[in-house]
Design an enzyme around this catalytic site. Structure first.
Site, PDB file in Angstrom:
ATOM      1  N   TYR A  25       0.847  -1.193   0.000  1.00 16.89           N
ATOM      2  CA  TYR A  25       0.000   0.000   0.000  1.00 16.89           C
ATOM      3  C   TYR A  25       0.881   1.241   0.000  1.00 16.89           C
ATOM      4  CZ  TYR A  25      -4.225   2.733   0.942  1.00 16.89           C
ATOM      5  OH  TYR A  25      -5.294   3.605   0.846  1.00 16.89           O
ATOM      6  N   GLU A  84      13.170  -5.077  -4.362  1.00 15.28           N
ATOM      7  CA  GLU A  84      14.177  -5.811  -3.598  1.00 15.28           C
ATOM      8  C   GLU A  84      13.593  -6.766  -2.572  1.00 15.28           C
ATOM      9  OE1 GLU A  84      13.790  -1.675  -1.676  1.00 15.28           O
ATOM     10  OE2 GLU A  84      13.812  -2.545  -3.698  1.00 15.28           O
ATOM     11  N   GLN A  86      10.408  -8.286  -3.197  1.00 16.94           N
ATOM     12  CA  GLN A  86       9.366  -9.080  -3.847  1.00 16.94           C
ATOM     13  C   GLN A  86       9.649 -10.582  -3.807  1.00 16.94           C
ATOM     14  OE1 GLN A  86       8.247  -7.939  -7.807  1.00 16.94           O
ATOM     15  NE2 GLN A  86       7.672  -5.866  -7.223  1.00 16.94           N
ATOM     16  N   HIS A 108       6.385  -3.936 -12.724  1.00 19.54           N
ATOM     17  CA  HIS A 108       7.756  -3.837 -13.225  1.00 19.54           C
ATOM     18  C   HIS A 108       8.258  -5.265 -13.383  1.00 19.54           C
ATOM     19  CE1 HIS A 108      11.770  -2.558 -14.014  1.00 19.54           C
ATOM     20  NE2 HIS A 108      12.238  -2.677 -12.776  1.00 19.54           N
ATOM     21  N   GLY A 134       2.637   6.895  -8.206  1.00 23.10           N
ATOM     22  CA  GLY A 134       1.342   6.503  -7.680  1.00 23.10           C
ATOM     23  C   GLY A 134       0.387   7.655  -7.450  1.00 23.10           C
ATOM     24  N   ASP A 191      13.389   0.299 -18.833  1.00 21.13           N
ATOM     25  CA  ASP A 191      13.076   1.057 -17.625  1.00 21.13           C
ATOM     26  C   ASP A 191      14.337   1.299 -16.806  1.00 21.13           C
ATOM     27  OD1 ASP A 191      10.837   2.110 -15.826  1.00 21.13           O
ATOM     28  OD2 ASP A 191      11.862   0.765 -14.458  1.00 21.13           O
ATOM     29  N   GLU A 227      18.970  28.195 -11.666  1.00 21.17           N
ATOM     30  CA  GLU A 227      19.327  28.038 -13.073  1.00 21.17           C
ATOM     31  C   GLU A 227      19.568  26.586 -13.484  1.00 21.17           C
ATOM     32  OE1 GLU A 227      18.923  30.384 -15.042  1.00 21.17           O
ATOM     33  OE2 GLU A 227      18.820  32.066 -13.647  1.00 21.17           O
ATOM     34  N   GLU A 231      14.613  25.199 -12.686  1.00 23.70           N
ATOM     35  CA  GLU A 231      14.051  25.380 -14.023  1.00 23.70           C
ATOM     36  C   GLU A 231      13.993  24.086 -14.830  1.00 23.70           C
ATOM     37  OE1 GLU A 231      15.086  28.742 -16.374  1.00 23.70           O
ATOM     38  OE2 GLU A 231      15.498  30.020 -14.636  1.00 23.70           O
TER      39      GLU A 231
END
Length: 339
Positions: A25, A84, A86, A108, A134, A191, A227, A231
């Site tokens: 979550y 890392e 999962q 992913h 998210g 990715d 700068e 920006e």
């Protein structure tokens, strides 16, 4: 050209009667769960017992279970905890509760592509990867729009993986923005490369070096921050809206001329391309994945040291003070939720 799907191609009714378990979550997890709930889906959130997010999910009106309970309950299990962790979560809490015909989903491809997770042959394995953080997935859905997504199917055991994944994309609002077909391998490698060479690694180093060059030359740090860092968003917003041509149309001719004569001096074409190819090779060959997996097994000493070093950099400390004292300096919309 990659195949694209839109709302007309994604029938959310395929999710009727399906129970969807969102594991985690955090950044993506809260957005997927809430969007699916608001789309009328039967959804629950799977969390570790004692998770600080348990109460948050319940207060949002979501069913919450432990991860093993959610995995057993769900027909579709979307894993949205950090890359890392999962593999450990899958092996300990999800794999023992999978049933034939379930669909295992990811946002992913890292753990599937690098074989940290190897699902059984009798389950579908698919991906819906929103191309945005998210909080944007959630806010665009609430506003009647959607963040574009990638779709990939690694394993189509039931024959229904594509239509279910597209239905899921509709449920989180992604079909409103467009869903582009890819593969787990291509999504993972592109990715990682984009993050490392351009979006995170490349941009941060470029901003940091520009900031340091101006400060070391005697200019005020606040000027250097404006700068070289502040920006950046203004320029990227223009590119995001209409490409580099739109950015060049909006900036001065002086700035555009400087782009042509000085950009290649800062990033010499052949040398930069060679270095980028080396980064890509490390990703393709699994060298980067091996380093990241080892880093997490060894206490993250390098990772934590670099994070602490960056936090102390003058670019960060000056920026924090400026944001605190300027009307544009509101950090409250940052998506910092953990899984």
């Amino acid at each position: 050209m990659a195949k694209m799907y839109y709302a007309k191609d994604c029938d959310i009714n395929y999710l009727n009667g399906k129970k969807i378990a969102i594991i985690g979550y955090g950044s993506q997890g809260h957005a997927h769960a809430l969007n699916l709930k608001d789309s009328g889906c039967d959804v629950c959130v799977g969390l570790r017992a004692g998770s600080k997010n348990w109460k948050n999910a319940e207060e949002a009106g979501l069913k919450v279970m432990t991860i093993p309970e959610a995995a057993k309950w769900g027909d579709i299990i979307m894993i949205l905890v950090n890359d890392e962790v999962q593999a450990d979560v899958y092996k300990k809490d999800i794999a023992p509760n999978l049933e034939a015909g379930n669909m295992l989903m990811f946002a992913h491809g890292f753990n599937i592509h690098f074989k940290q997770i190897v699902p059984p042959a009798d389950v579908d394995v698919s991906m819906i990867a929103p191309k945005g953080p998210g909080h944007t997935v959630r806010s665009t859905y609430v506003n009647g729009k959607g963040v574009p997504c990638l779709i990939a199917v690694e394993q189509n055991a039931t024959g229904d993986a594509y239509k279910l994944a597209l239905a899921y994309a509709a449920g989180i609002g992604g079909a409103r923005g467009g869903v582009m077909e890819t593969t787990f391998q291509d999504e993972t490698e592109t990715d990682l490369f984009g993050e490392q060479a351009v979006l995170c690694g490349g941009v941060v180093e470029l901003m940091k070096l520009g900031f340091e060059t101006l400060v070391e030359a005697g200019y005020e740090p606040e000027n250097a921050y404006f700068e070289c860092i502040h920006e950046m968003k203004l320029i990227i917003d223009l590119i995001n809206k209409g490409g580099v041509a739109a950015m060049n149309y909006s900036i001065s001719d002086t700035a555009e001329f400087g782009e042509y004569v000085s950009g290649p001096r800062v990033l010499p074409y052949e040398e930069t391309k060679k270095n980028m190819k080396a980064v890509l090779t490390d990703i393709q060959d699994g060298v980067f994945a091996g380093k990241w997996i080892a880093e997490n097994k060894n206490g993250r000493t390098f990772f934590n040291a670099k994070r602490a070093q960056l936090a102390k950099h003058q670019m960060e400390t000056v920026g924090a003070e400026l944001r605190k004292n300027m009307l544009w300096g509101d950090d409250t919309d940052l998506d910092t939720a953990s899984n």
